[in-house]
Each structure stands twice: as C-alpha cells, then as structure tokens.
Design a protein around this motif. Sequence first.
Motif: not given
Length: 158
Positions: A49-68
Amino acid sequence: MLEIGQRAPDFTLPDDRGGSFKLSAHRGKPVVVEFYCEDGTEGCEIENREFSALAPAFRELGVEVVGISPQDVDSHKKFAAKNKFAHPLLADTELKANKAYDVWQQKKLWGREYMGTIRVTYLVDAKGKIAGVFHGRRIKGHAQAVLDAAKAHLADAR
C-alpha cells in the motif's frame, strides 16, 4: 545477498495485469524491485500500500516499481484488486528471481523453520546495476526510504 555495484540478474515474470515484466527491457531508467513474502498478509499489505501510495512520486522520477512474491498470478490479481495497487505484482512461482536475488532463505517463525522470501527491496539503476539494497525490517516507512534513496541516486547521477 546482492551488493551495490553488482549487475542485477535479469528476469521475466508474469504480472497481475495479464502481461509480463522483463527487467532488461527497462534499461535506461531505474527500477525498484520489491520482494515481499506473501499476498494477503498484514505486513505485505502495508508495504505494498505504501509503495502504491508513492507510485506517482516514483513515476515523476521516472522510476518503475514492481513487487515480486512466489504466489501465482491469480493470487496477485485478488491481492491487487482488494488493495487497488498502482504497481504491478509479479509471480515468481518457480523462484527464479527469488533465488537469483538471494531472497529465498531459511526463516523462523514461532520456533518453526521453513524456506521463504525475506523482505528486501533493490534499487536497480538505469544501467542494470544494483544501486541500493533495503532490508524491510521496519515495514512502515520502507517505501519512503526507497523513494528517498532513489531521489538521492538520481541527483548523484546527474
């Protein structure tokens, strides 16, 4: 455990959205690879949930996030739908990525020993090398710590 500066092992895994994710296809931009233990558990729910909530901030940096995690795509679909995660969850049922990243280890819970995924997040830089290793000892705030490190890494790379 992989260390900063090492080449990140490549992998291709199916995701909860009906596609697949190949790490090397994302060269040229950083990727956060979050290994979590199990769908539906409280700690993994909080972390994702925390990674998801911060997804826009990661996207703004151009950083992709994946969970495994080792659960299958159907399990990931249910987990993601229940929580409306913004980032894809990748199914590593054959433990290829878990073992390549050395997160499939012996664990102990209530005196019982078993093999399982330990909570570790890797920041992979745009060249495909490990730029950060984050042990999820404290679940709350883990995603923010990874975001802060990604910002610092990108500032240093400029």
